[in-house]
Design an enzyme around this catalytic site. Structure first.
Site, short mmCIF file in Angstrom:
data_model
loop_
_atom_site.label_atom_id
_atom_site.label_comp_id
_atom_site.label_asym_id
_atom_site.label_seq_id
_atom_site.Cartn_x
_atom_site.Cartn_y
_atom_site.Cartn_z
CD1 TRP A 90 1.93 -7.20 -0.52
CD2 TRP A 90 -0.26 -7.34 -0.09
NE1 TRP A 90 1.78 -7.22 0.83
CE2 TRP A 90 0.44 -7.31 1.13
CE3 TRP A 90 -1.65 -7.44 -0.07
CZ2 TRP A 90 -0.20 -7.37 2.36
CZ3 TRP A 90 -2.28 -7.51 1.16
CH2 TRP A 90 -1.57 -7.48 2.36
CG HIS A 93 -1.74 -11.74 2.48
ND1 HIS A 93 -2.57 -10.79 3.00
CD2 HIS A 93 -2.34 -12.16 1.33
CE1 HIS A 93 -3.61 -10.62 2.20
NE2 HIS A 93 -3.50 -11.43 1.17
NE ARG A 127 3.68 -9.32 1.64
CZ ARG A 127 3.46 -9.00 2.91
NH1 ARG A 127 4.17 -8.03 3.47
NH2 ARG A 127 2.53 -9.61 3.59
CD GLN A 179 2.29 -13.20 6.09
OE1 GLN A 179 1.25 -13.69 5.69
NE2 GLN A 179 2.50 -11.90 6.15
CB VAL A 220 -8.61 -6.47 10.32
CG1 VAL A 220 -8.26 -7.93 10.22
CG2 VAL A 220 -7.44 -5.58 9.96
CB ALA A 245 -7.42 -12.49 11.25
N1 PHE Z 1 -1.93 -10.37 5.83
C1 PHE Z 1 -1.33 -9.24 6.47
C2 PHE Z 1 0.07 -9.04 5.90
O1 PHE Z 1 0.55 -9.89 5.23
C3 PHE Z 1 -1.22 -9.43 7.95
C4 PHE Z 1 -2.53 -9.52 8.64
C5 PHE Z 1 -3.14 -10.74 8.85
C6 PHE Z 1 -3.17 -8.40 9.11
C7 PHE Z 1 -4.34 -10.84 9.50
C8 PHE Z 1 -4.36 -8.46 9.77
C9 PHE Z 1 -4.95 -9.70 9.95
O2 PHE Z 1 0.67 -8.03 6.12
#
Ligand code: PHE
Length: 334
Positions: free
Chosen positions: A158, A177, A203, A217, A260, A302
């Site tokens: 990232w 993201h 990215r 996204q 998470v 999430a």
């Molecule tokens: N933000 C993560 C990604 O871009 C995806 C994700 C979102 C994972 C929310 C867990 C919870 O890969």
């Protein structure tokens, strides 16, 4: 000036006046044969030049040729003007209504817009209202508040588009993201929370058939009392059925994202293999705590889904790079 020359000049004036009154192409053709064609007055003067007194012959000959040239170019100009009038559909231009119609080229939505709209529709049925966040994000929201510290390996992938004109302590970057909106929203709102956050992400990525350096996204976030991982599973399953139909084969498998715990990814069976379409998981207790809530009372889930991947599944597109090549052969299919 001889009366011959005067007559020729009058003839020219008359011709120009007549030409300017004409407003259709057929009449222009008639005008041409009347004033400069083989049977025109001008032509007959030229033909009969030998009958003109010797001392005038040269001047008259030159004058006739000059007038002919002027009329010829006035004629071409008029044709041009009439063509332009045609385009402007000037009311006095005759229109041939027996000609076949011109197909109108309507614009349409880009497939990614359509896929995004469909995703948000389905999520709205599931109770998520959509809200957008900033595309240029601070390092704090994009990383630190999501438990991705400076030295975290997740930053490598990232490490992306940093913006020059930004604060050195909390630099701006194009968000990698949509997860930063989890934090931003939690800071301003109390549970129960059910949001969907659409947006572009960027990215550091070597592109291939399933990876682009820019993609869309949709993040979803649900925070409430008594939310468990079965709510996450049920939501993702319902989402997949609504999006792809009841015969869609989906799989959740373990994955890791610092924000998470536990983390999963959801893949959908596509062209003989599993295509990952989103990361998801239970919101990390530290994040709930940082927002000012007791993680033993409030829990949540999430997910962040990739819209290009979803579009690939919806329309059986084998290469993600088609979306942004602006090739009409591709875009016209939608
Ligand atoms: N933000 C993560 C990604 O871009 C995806 C994700 C979102 C994972 C929310 C867990 C919870 O890969």
């Amino acid at each position: 000036m001889s009366s011959m020359q005067e007559q020729l000049k009058n003839l020219k004036d008359e011709a120009i006046i007549a030409l300017n009154e004409i407003n259709n192409k057929d009449s222009v053709m008639q005008w041409r044969s009347k004033y400069i064609g083989r049977t025109s007055k001008l032509a007959s003067v030229l033909k009969n030049l030998k009958d003109i007194p010797q001392e005038q012959r040269k001047d008259v000959g030159q004058l006739v040729n000059a007038i002919k040239k002027d009329l010829e170019s006035a004629y071409l100009q008029r044709i041009d003007d009439l063509n332009n009038l045609d385009i402007d559909t000037h009311p006095s231009v005759e229109i041939d209504i027996s000609l076949p119609g011109m197909p109108s080229r309507n614009g349409g939505l880009h497939p990614i817009t359509t896929a995004l709209n469909k995703t948000l529709d389905v999520l709205s049925k599931l109770g998520f209202s959509s809200i957008e966040g900033p595309e240029a994000e601070t390092s704090k929201y994009n990383f630190d508040s999501l438990r991705i510290p400076d030295d975290h390996p997740a930053r490598d992938m990232w490490d992306t588009f940093w913006l020059n004109a930004s604060d050195a302590d909390d630099p701006l970057l194009l968000r990698t993201h949509t997860s930063p909106m989890q934090i931003r929203f939690l800071e301003e709102n109390d549970p129960p929370i059910r949001i969907a956050v659409p947006g572009k992400c960027y990215r550091y990525e070597a592109t291939d058939a399933t990876h682009e350096w820019m993609m869309h996204q949709v993040e979803i976030l649900a925070i409430d009392k008594n939310i468990s991982i079965s709510n996450l599973k049920g939501t993702l399953q319902s989402f997949a059925y609504e999006m792809f139909g009841l015969d869609a084969k989906i799989m959740l498998r373990n994955s890791y994202f610092p924000f998470v715990e536990p983390g999963v990814e959801m893949a959908v069976f596509f062209r003989g293999q599993w295509l990952e379409v989103m990361g998801a998981g239970m919101v990390h207790p530290d994040i709930i705590k940082a927002a000012g809530y007791d993680p033993s009372v409030y829990t949540g889930f999430a997910a962040g889904m990739g819209i290009e991947r979803i579009a690939m599944l919806l329309w059986d597109i084998e290469d993600i790079r088609y979306f942004y090549q602006n090739d009409l052969r591709f875009l016209n299919k939608f």
